[in-house]
Design a protein around this motif. Sequence first.
Motif, PDB file in Angstrom:
ATOM      1  N   GLY A   1       0.739  -1.330   0.001  1.00  0.00           N
ATOM      2  CA  GLY A   1       0.130   0.108  -0.081  1.00  0.00           C
ATOM      3  C   GLY A   1       0.718   1.289   0.114  1.00  0.00           C
ATOM      4  N   ARG A   2       2.004   1.090  -0.078  1.00  0.00           N
ATOM      5  CA  ARG A   2       3.019   2.280   0.028  1.00  0.00           C
ATOM      6  C   ARG A   2       3.909   2.282  -1.310  1.00  0.00           C
ATOM      7  NH1 ARG A   2       6.132   2.833   5.430  1.00  0.00           N
ATOM      8  NH2 ARG A   2       6.782   4.859   4.403  1.00  0.00           N
ATOM      9  N   ASN A   3       4.129   3.622  -1.892  1.00  0.00           N
ATOM     10  CA  ASN A   3       5.041   3.599  -2.979  1.00  0.00           C
ATOM     11  C   ASN A   3       6.429   3.657  -2.454  1.00  0.00           C
ATOM     12  OD1 ASN A   3       3.040   3.976  -4.940  1.00  0.00           O
ATOM     13  ND2 ASN A   3       2.952   6.263  -4.370  1.00  0.00           N
ATOM     14  N   VAL A   4       7.163   2.898  -3.165  1.00  0.00           N
ATOM     15  CA  VAL A   4       8.537   2.649  -2.673  1.00  0.00           C
ATOM     16  C   VAL A   4       9.539   3.022  -3.783  1.00  0.00           C
ATOM     17  CG1 VAL A   4      10.348   1.182  -1.842  1.00  0.00           C
ATOM     18  CG2 VAL A   4       8.077   0.677  -1.065  1.00  0.00           C
ATOM     19  N   VAL A   5      10.649   4.032  -3.612  1.00  0.00           N
ATOM     20  CA  VAL A   5      11.187   4.479  -4.763  1.00  0.00           C
ATOM     21  C   VAL A   5      12.422   3.908  -4.629  1.00  0.00           C
ATOM     22  CG1 VAL A   5      12.816   6.501  -5.376  1.00  0.00           C
ATOM     23  CG2 VAL A   5      10.422   7.078  -4.158  1.00  0.00           C
ATOM     24  N   LEU A   6      12.840   3.228  -5.988  1.00  0.00           N
ATOM     25  CA  LEU A   6      14.009   2.501  -6.141  1.00  0.00           C
ATOM     26  C   LEU A   6      15.237   3.067  -6.576  1.00  0.00           C
ATOM     27  CD1 LEU A   6      11.932  -0.513  -8.319  1.00  0.00           C
ATOM     28  CD2 LEU A   6      12.389  -0.205  -5.668  1.00  0.00           C
ATOM     29  N   GLY A   7      15.013   4.339  -6.986  1.00  0.00           N
ATOM     30  CA  GLY A   7      16.251   5.085  -7.456  1.00  0.00           C
ATOM     31  C   GLY A   7      15.812   5.925  -8.549  1.00  0.00           C
ATOM     32  N   LYS A   8      16.985   6.918  -8.828  1.00  0.00           N
ATOM     33  CA  LYS A   8      16.771   7.868  -9.589  1.00  0.00           C
ATOM     34  C   LYS A   8      17.826   7.498 -10.638  1.00  0.00           C
ATOM     35  CE  LYS A   8      15.061  11.838  -7.152  1.00  0.00           C
ATOM     36  NZ  LYS A   8      15.335  13.284  -6.696  1.00  0.00           N
TER      37      LYS A   8
ATOM     38  N   THR B   1      18.567   7.545 -17.642  1.00  0.00           N
ATOM     39  CA  THR B   1      17.632   7.153 -18.716  1.00  0.00           C
ATOM     40  C   THR B   1      16.229   6.249 -18.146  1.00  0.00           C
ATOM     41  OG1 THR B   1      18.856   4.848 -18.999  1.00  0.00           O
ATOM     42  CG2 THR B   1      19.740   6.814 -20.145  1.00  0.00           C
ATOM     43  N   ALA B   2      15.315   6.196 -19.103  1.00  0.00           N
ATOM     44  CA  ALA B   2      14.043   5.638 -18.569  1.00  0.00           C
ATOM     45  C   ALA B   2      14.356   4.269 -18.907  1.00  0.00           C
ATOM     46  CB  ALA B   2      13.042   6.113 -19.810  1.00  0.00           C
ATOM     47  N   ALA B   3      15.316   3.617 -19.718  1.00  0.00           N
ATOM     48  CA  ALA B   3      15.570   2.400 -19.879  1.00  0.00           C
ATOM     49  C   ALA B   3      16.264   1.701 -18.559  1.00  0.00           C
ATOM     50  CB  ALA B   3      16.229   1.943 -20.900  1.00  0.00           C
ATOM     51  N   GLU B   4      17.017   2.549 -17.883  1.00  0.00           N
ATOM     52  CA  GLU B   4      17.731   2.110 -16.847  1.00  0.00           C
ATOM     53  C   GLU B   4      16.847   2.158 -15.629  1.00  0.00           C
ATOM     54  OE1 GLU B   4      21.865   2.876 -14.650  1.00  0.00           O
ATOM     55  OE2 GLU B   4      21.327   4.319 -15.848  1.00  0.00           O
ATOM     56  N   ALA B   5      15.928   2.914 -15.511  1.00  0.00           N
ATOM     57  CA  ALA B   5      14.915   3.000 -14.544  1.00  0.00           C
ATOM     58  C   ALA B   5      14.149   1.693 -14.478  1.00  0.00           C
ATOM     59  CB  ALA B   5      14.072   4.301 -14.497  1.00  0.00           C
ATOM     60  N   ALA B   6      13.582   1.435 -15.842  1.00  0.00           N
ATOM     61  CA  ALA B   6      12.812   0.248 -15.964  1.00  0.00           C
ATOM     62  C   ALA B   6      13.397  -1.065 -15.763  1.00  0.00           C
ATOM     63  CB  ALA B   6      12.570   0.212 -17.620  1.00  0.00           C
ATOM     64  N   LEU B   7      14.639  -1.082 -16.054  1.00  0.00           N
ATOM     65  CA  LEU B   7      15.632  -2.217 -15.813  1.00  0.00           C
ATOM     66  C   LEU B   7      15.444  -2.503 -13.922  1.00  0.00           C
ATOM     67  CD1 LEU B   7      17.693  -4.444 -15.996  1.00  0.00           C
ATOM     68  CD2 LEU B   7      19.522  -3.099 -16.083  1.00  0.00           C
ATOM     69  N   ALA B   8      15.464  -1.275 -13.354  1.00  0.00           N
ATOM     70  CA  ALA B   8      15.771  -1.380 -11.742  1.00  0.00           C
ATOM     71  C   ALA B   8      14.344  -1.869 -11.310  1.00  0.00           C
ATOM     72  CB  ALA B   8      15.934  -0.239 -11.081  1.00  0.00           C
ATOM     73  N   TYR B   9      13.063  -1.472 -12.176  1.00  0.00           N
ATOM     74  CA  TYR B   9      11.756  -2.132 -11.805  1.00  0.00           C
ATOM     75  C   TYR B   9      11.663  -3.379 -11.936  1.00  0.00           C
ATOM     76  CZ  TYR B   9       6.667  -2.002 -11.605  1.00  0.00           C
ATOM     77  OH  TYR B   9       5.293  -2.330 -11.435  1.00  0.00           O
ATOM     78  N   ALA B  10      12.198  -3.834 -13.117  1.00  0.00           N
ATOM     79  CA  ALA B  10      11.916  -5.317 -13.334  1.00  0.00           C
ATOM     80  C   ALA B  10      12.837  -6.128 -12.417  1.00  0.00           C
ATOM     81  CB  ALA B  10      12.504  -5.367 -14.883  1.00  0.00           C
ATOM     82  N   ARG B  11      14.023  -5.805 -12.238  1.00  0.00           N
ATOM     83  CA  ARG B  11      14.861  -6.378 -11.061  1.00  0.00           C
ATOM     84  C   ARG B  11      14.186  -6.637  -9.966  1.00  0.00           C
ATOM     85  NH1 ARG B  11      20.877  -3.714 -12.515  1.00  0.00           N
ATOM     86  NH2 ARG B  11      21.623  -5.348 -13.843  1.00  0.00           N
TER      87      ARG B  11
END
Length: 244
Positions: free
Chosen positions: A108-115, A118-128
């Motif tokens: 129920g909470r938003n967790v920031v994985l990092g800044k 590039t958008a692709a690198e952020a998407a990789l962090a999300y997939a990981r």
Amino acid sequence: MPPKKRPPPTAALAAVKKKQEAAKLARAELLLAHAAAENSVDAPHAVAEAPQPVVEPPMSAEQIAAALQAEDLQLLPSARAGSTTGYLGVYPTGDGQRPYVAQIRRNGRNVVLGKFATAAEAALAYARELGPAATRAAAAAAPSRPLTASEALSAAAAEGLQLQRSAQTESGFKGVNKGSGERKRPYNVCVRGDTLGSFETPEEAALVYARATRPLLRLGHSGVTLADLAGAARAVSSVCPENE
């Protein structure tokens, strides 16, 4: 009472000089104390410089592609037509140096994985963060917003995939067939007899084909693909009773 005798002038001068020398000595000690305090690391005003954080250089498209292949992941496209990043879980930050943030919903909470740069690198962090199994499930359950041709090409480049062109198909891509008649999604993807879906653009269909036939090198055999694993699972389920 007899009047007090004044000290001789030499005694008075000696006393004055003694007081002056004592005052000089006191001032010198005070200056030395101030100098010692300024040079002391324990002084309240002596602030040590904080170490500067090490900023990692952004990952290249080749590095992202290698990570996706080694970790059996894929970048998840955004289901929102108005997405400015093109990826699920990736949002703009307004930061000039790291303009994209990866964010996931946990308990129920938003967790920031990092800044990220590039958008692709952020998407990789999300997939990981999701992991291989959850990433595949999310891709299968994602709303079927069609990708434009440019979005499909960008996704293929980010994942290190090549859309295999073919002069022998009407769609222009290997593994992509164009159905007959007027349909909203006329392009079909077929891998070894299995239809993986219908799509509006041949580029999106070719992206699905490339993902399905990408070798899983982490399994130690370059010839094993996602389609092979899917076929093996169906073969096992066909001979096993459903109630087991």
